[in-house]
Design a protein around this motif. Structure first.
Motif, PDB file in Angstrom:
ATOM      1  N   LEU A  44       0.782  -1.063  -0.026  1.00 57.44           N
ATOM      2  CA  LEU A  44      -0.084   0.022   0.030  1.00 57.44           C
ATOM      3  C   LEU A  44       0.955   1.362  -0.051  1.00 57.44           C
ATOM      4  O   LEU A  44       1.781   1.372   0.732  1.00 57.44           O
ATOM      5  CB  LEU A  44      -0.804   0.060   1.081  1.00 57.44           C
ATOM      6  CG  LEU A  44      -1.772  -1.251   1.197  1.00 57.44           C
ATOM      7  CD1 LEU A  44      -2.750  -0.975   2.756  1.00 57.44           C
ATOM      8  CD2 LEU A  44      -2.745  -1.371   0.239  1.00 57.44           C
ATOM      9  N   VAL A  47      -5.482   5.549  -2.562  1.00 56.96           N
ATOM     10  CA  VAL A  47      -4.309   4.615  -2.138  1.00 56.96           C
ATOM     11  C   VAL A  47      -3.774   3.679  -3.394  1.00 56.96           C
ATOM     12  O   VAL A  47      -4.444   3.296  -4.197  1.00 56.96           O
ATOM     13  CB  VAL A  47      -4.668   3.669  -1.141  1.00 56.96           C
ATOM     14  CG1 VAL A  47      -6.061   2.699  -1.587  1.00 56.96           C
ATOM     15  CG2 VAL A  47      -3.721   2.696  -0.298  1.00 56.96           C
ATOM     16  N   VAL A  94      -1.989   0.429  -4.747  1.00 55.81           N
ATOM     17  CA  VAL A  94      -1.883  -1.038  -4.235  1.00 55.81           C
ATOM     18  C   VAL A  94      -1.191  -1.657  -5.420  1.00 55.81           C
ATOM     19  O   VAL A  94      -1.413  -1.799  -6.407  1.00 55.81           O
ATOM     20  CB  VAL A  94      -3.407  -1.656  -4.060  1.00 55.81           C
ATOM     21  CG1 VAL A  94      -3.027  -3.194  -3.585  1.00 55.81           C
ATOM     22  CG2 VAL A  94      -4.187  -0.844  -3.069  1.00 55.81           C
TER      23      VAL A  94
END
Length: 128
Positions: free
Chosen positions: A51, A74, A76
């Protein structure tokens, strides 16, 4: 006796300053679930979940991991991690990440799949 009474009063005063825990604060976070429950990735290697370019979790076959994250974007990235199983050594891999936008109070579930460019996330049903 005076010291004991002063200590108890001081402790009670300190406890009064601590804000109480509240379940309402949970709505300020988003839940991200990443699942490897299906056998779409045919390897016994563990998969690292990064992350924002920080290793945040490890997922083995038929497992899932979840994160409570603040709302917002975010990044990933998924990566095969070197481990105990043969053939899990580090190699050349795709360094692209998937940008997800999380909203407060939302539960997001993704499953790990093998795509054209390597490991990828696919949206999954919550199942409840």
């Amino acid at each position: 006796m005076f010291r004991a009474t002063a200590g108890v009063v001081g402790l009670l005063g300190a406890l009064a300053m601590v804000p109480p825990a509240s379940a309402e604060d949970n709505a300020q976070y988003s839940v991200l679930i990443i699942s490897r429950e299906r056998l779409e990735v045919a390897t016994s290697c563990e998969i690292g979940v990064y992350l924002n370019d920080q290793l945040s979790g490890r997922v083995f076959q038929e497992q899932s991991t979840s994160f409570n994250l603040p709302p917002g974007p975010v990044d990933v990235r998924l990566r095969l991690l070197p481990g105990q199983a043969p053939g899990c050594g580090a190699g050349v891999e795709d360094q692209r990440s998937t940008r997800l936008v999380l909203h407060a109070g939302q539960i997001n579930k993704y499953r790990i799949a093998l795509g054209q460019n390597g490991l990828q996330l696919k949206r999954a049903d919550l199942g409840y």
